[in-house]
Design a protein around this motif. Sequence first.
Motif, PDB file in Angstrom:
ATOM      1  N   GLU A 105       0.834  -1.213   0.000  1.00 26.59           N
ATOM      2  CA  GLU A 105       0.000   0.000   0.000  1.00 26.59           C
ATOM      3  C   GLU A 105       0.864   1.257   0.000  1.00 26.59           C
ATOM      4  O   GLU A 105       0.612   2.199  -0.745  1.00 26.59           O
ATOM      5  CB  GLU A 105      -0.944   0.007   1.206  1.00 26.59           C
ATOM      6  CG  GLU A 105      -1.984  -1.082   1.182  1.00 26.59           C
ATOM      7  CD  GLU A 105      -3.020  -0.890   0.098  1.00 26.59           C
ATOM      8  OE1 GLU A 105      -3.269   0.260  -0.324  1.00 26.59           O
ATOM      9  OE2 GLU A 105      -3.584  -1.907  -0.341  1.00 26.59           O
ATOM     10  N   LEU A 106       1.886   1.261   0.832  1.00 25.00           N
ATOM     11  CA  LEU A 106       2.772   2.417   0.906  1.00 25.00           C
ATOM     12  C   LEU A 106       3.559   2.569  -0.391  1.00 25.00           C
ATOM     13  O   LEU A 106       3.739   3.685  -0.892  1.00 25.00           O
ATOM     14  CB  LEU A 106       3.720   2.255   2.097  1.00 25.00           C
ATOM     15  CG  LEU A 106       4.515   3.451   2.553  1.00 25.00           C
ATOM     16  CD1 LEU A 106       3.619   4.647   2.837  1.00 25.00           C
ATOM     17  CD2 LEU A 106       5.330   3.088   3.786  1.00 25.00           C
ATOM     18  N   GLY A 107       3.990   1.457  -0.969  1.00 19.60           N
ATOM     19  CA  GLY A 107       4.708   1.492  -2.234  1.00 19.60           C
ATOM     20  C   GLY A 107       3.867   2.033  -3.379  1.00 19.60           C
ATOM     21  O   GLY A 107       4.389   2.629  -4.315  1.00 19.60           O
ATOM     22  N   ARG A 108       2.566   1.831  -3.307  1.00 16.67           N
ATOM     23  CA  ARG A 108       1.665   2.376  -4.332  1.00 16.67           C
ATOM     24  C   ARG A 108       1.401   3.865  -4.102  1.00 16.67           C
ATOM     25  O   ARG A 108       1.220   4.627  -5.045  1.00 16.67           O
ATOM     26  CB  ARG A 108       0.322   1.632  -4.281  1.00 16.67           C
ATOM     27  CG  ARG A 108       0.031   0.866  -5.522  1.00 16.67           C
ATOM     28  CD  ARG A 108      -1.396   0.398  -5.608  1.00 16.67           C
ATOM     29  NE  ARG A 108      -1.936  -0.113  -4.376  1.00 16.67           N
ATOM     30  CZ  ARG A 108      -2.271  -1.381  -4.156  1.00 16.67           C
ATOM     31  NH1 ARG A 108      -2.133  -2.261  -5.108  1.00 16.67           N
ATOM     32  NH2 ARG A 108      -2.763  -1.755  -3.009  1.00 16.67           N
ATOM     33  N   TYR A 109       1.382   4.270  -2.851  1.00 17.00           N
ATOM     34  CA  TYR A 109       1.054   5.659  -2.510  1.00 17.00           C
ATOM     35  C   TYR A 109       2.227   6.609  -2.755  1.00 17.00           C
ATOM     36  O   TYR A 109       2.041   7.701  -3.290  1.00 17.00           O
ATOM     37  CB  TYR A 109       0.616   5.730  -1.046  1.00 17.00           C
ATOM     38  CG  TYR A 109       0.309   7.117  -0.563  1.00 17.00           C
ATOM     39  CD1 TYR A 109      -0.826   7.795  -1.010  1.00 17.00           C
ATOM     40  CD2 TYR A 109       1.140   7.774   0.332  1.00 17.00           C
ATOM     41  CE1 TYR A 109      -1.121   9.077  -0.574  1.00 17.00           C
ATOM     42  CE2 TYR A 109       0.849   9.050   0.772  1.00 17.00           C
ATOM     43  CZ  TYR A 109      -0.272   9.694   0.322  1.00 17.00           C
ATOM     44  OH  TYR A 109      -0.559  10.967   0.746  1.00 17.00           O
ATOM     45  N   LEU A 110       3.415   6.217  -2.372  1.00 14.83           N
ATOM     46  CA  LEU A 110       4.559   7.134  -2.418  1.00 14.83           C
ATOM     47  C   LEU A 110       4.880   7.689  -3.806  1.00 14.83           C
ATOM     48  O   LEU A 110       5.216   8.861  -3.914  1.00 14.83           O
ATOM     49  CB  LEU A 110       5.794   6.482  -1.789  1.00 14.83           C
ATOM     50  CG  LEU A 110       5.700   6.317  -0.276  1.00 14.83           C
ATOM     51  CD1 LEU A 110       6.919   5.581   0.250  1.00 14.83           C
ATOM     52  CD2 LEU A 110       5.532   7.654   0.425  1.00 14.83           C
ATOM     53  N   PRO A 111       4.785   6.914  -4.879  1.00 16.28           N
ATOM     54  CA  PRO A 111       5.041   7.506  -6.203  1.00 16.28           C
ATOM     55  C   PRO A 111       4.084   8.639  -6.541  1.00 16.28           C
ATOM     56  O   PRO A 111       4.419   9.538  -7.316  1.00 16.28           O
ATOM     57  CB  PRO A 111       4.875   6.330  -7.170  1.00 16.28           C
ATOM     58  CG  PRO A 111       5.207   5.139  -6.339  1.00 16.28           C
ATOM     59  CD  PRO A 111       4.652   5.462  -4.969  1.00 16.28           C
ATOM     60  N   LEU A 112       2.898   8.630  -5.959  1.00 11.18           N
ATOM     61  CA  LEU A 112       1.961   9.738  -6.178  1.00 11.18           C
ATOM     62  C   LEU A 112       2.518  11.041  -5.621  1.00 11.18           C
ATOM     63  O   LEU A 112       2.232  12.114  -6.134  1.00 11.18           O
ATOM     64  CB  LEU A 112       0.616   9.423  -5.520  1.00 11.18           C
ATOM     65  CG  LEU A 112      -0.132   8.210  -6.047  1.00 11.18           C
ATOM     66  CD1 LEU A 112      -1.376   7.959  -5.192  1.00 11.18           C
ATOM     67  CD2 LEU A 112      -0.501   8.397  -7.498  1.00 11.18           C
ATOM     68  N   LEU A 113       3.311  10.939  -4.576  1.00 13.01           N
ATOM     69  CA  LEU A 113       3.904  12.134  -3.964  1.00 13.01           C
ATOM     70  C   LEU A 113       4.899  12.784  -4.919  1.00 13.01           C
ATOM     71  O   LEU A 113       4.928  14.008  -5.045  1.00 13.01           O
ATOM     72  CB  LEU A 113       4.623  11.785  -2.660  1.00 13.01           C
ATOM     73  CG  LEU A 113       3.795  11.046  -1.626  1.00 13.01           C
ATOM     74  CD1 LEU A 113       4.643  10.787  -0.381  1.00 13.01           C
ATOM     75  CD2 LEU A 113       2.541  11.807  -1.282  1.00 13.01           C
ATOM     76  N   ALA A 114       5.690  11.971  -5.584  1.00 13.32           N
ATOM     77  CA  ALA A 114       6.688  12.501  -6.524  1.00 13.32           C
ATOM     78  C   ALA A 114       6.019  13.153  -7.722  1.00 13.32           C
ATOM     79  O   ALA A 114       6.524  14.125  -8.264  1.00 13.32           O
ATOM     80  CB  ALA A 114       7.619  11.380  -6.974  1.00 13.32           C
ATOM     81  N   GLY A 115       4.841  12.633  -8.086  1.00 16.21           N
ATOM     82  CA  GLY A 115       4.139  13.179  -9.241  1.00 16.21           C
ATOM     83  C   GLY A 115       3.163  14.272  -8.879  1.00 16.21           C
ATOM     84  O   GLY A 115       2.486  14.813  -9.732  1.00 16.21           O
ATOM     85  N   GLY A 116       3.059  14.585  -7.568  1.00 16.06           N
ATOM     86  CA  GLY A 116       2.153  15.631  -7.124  1.00 16.06           C
ATOM     87  C   GLY A 116       0.705  15.219  -7.084  1.00 16.06           C
ATOM     88  O   GLY A 116      -0.161  16.047  -6.954  1.00 16.06           O
ATOM     89  N   GLY A 117       0.425  13.897  -7.137  1.00 17.52           N
ATOM     90  CA  GLY A 117      -0.948  13.437  -7.151  1.00 17.52           C
ATOM     91  C   GLY A 117      -1.548  13.160  -5.796  1.00 17.52           C
ATOM     92  O   GLY A 117      -2.678  12.751  -5.695  1.00 17.52           O
TER      93      GLY A 117
END
Length: 96
Positions: free
Chosen positions: A83-95
């Motif tokens: 779950e965390l691995g799916r969420y964190l890339p959203l942070l880099a993309g501003g999502g």
Amino acid sequence: MFEFMRGAEFTALAFGDEAVGGCEAVVGRGGPANALRVLDVRRASPGSADAVRAIYGAAPDSLFVVRPDGHVGLVAVSRFAEELGRYLPLLAGGGA
């Protein structure tokens, strides 16, 4: 606990061994995980861990990611690393 969160980009409040382990596994990968601070609530704040868990309505083994604006961005009660691995890339993309 609030001192720990002050100035953080994102804070993971981990309740339970599996949640802590999932956080450690993901943070060890680097990338967007570098913006995450992990707090094992039971160990960091043993005197108030039950109160904090009650405030968040947290299950005994759960994970909450708190954004810099104080809002909860992710809640997980299982598959913490996934779950965390799916969420964190959203942070880099501003999502997030």
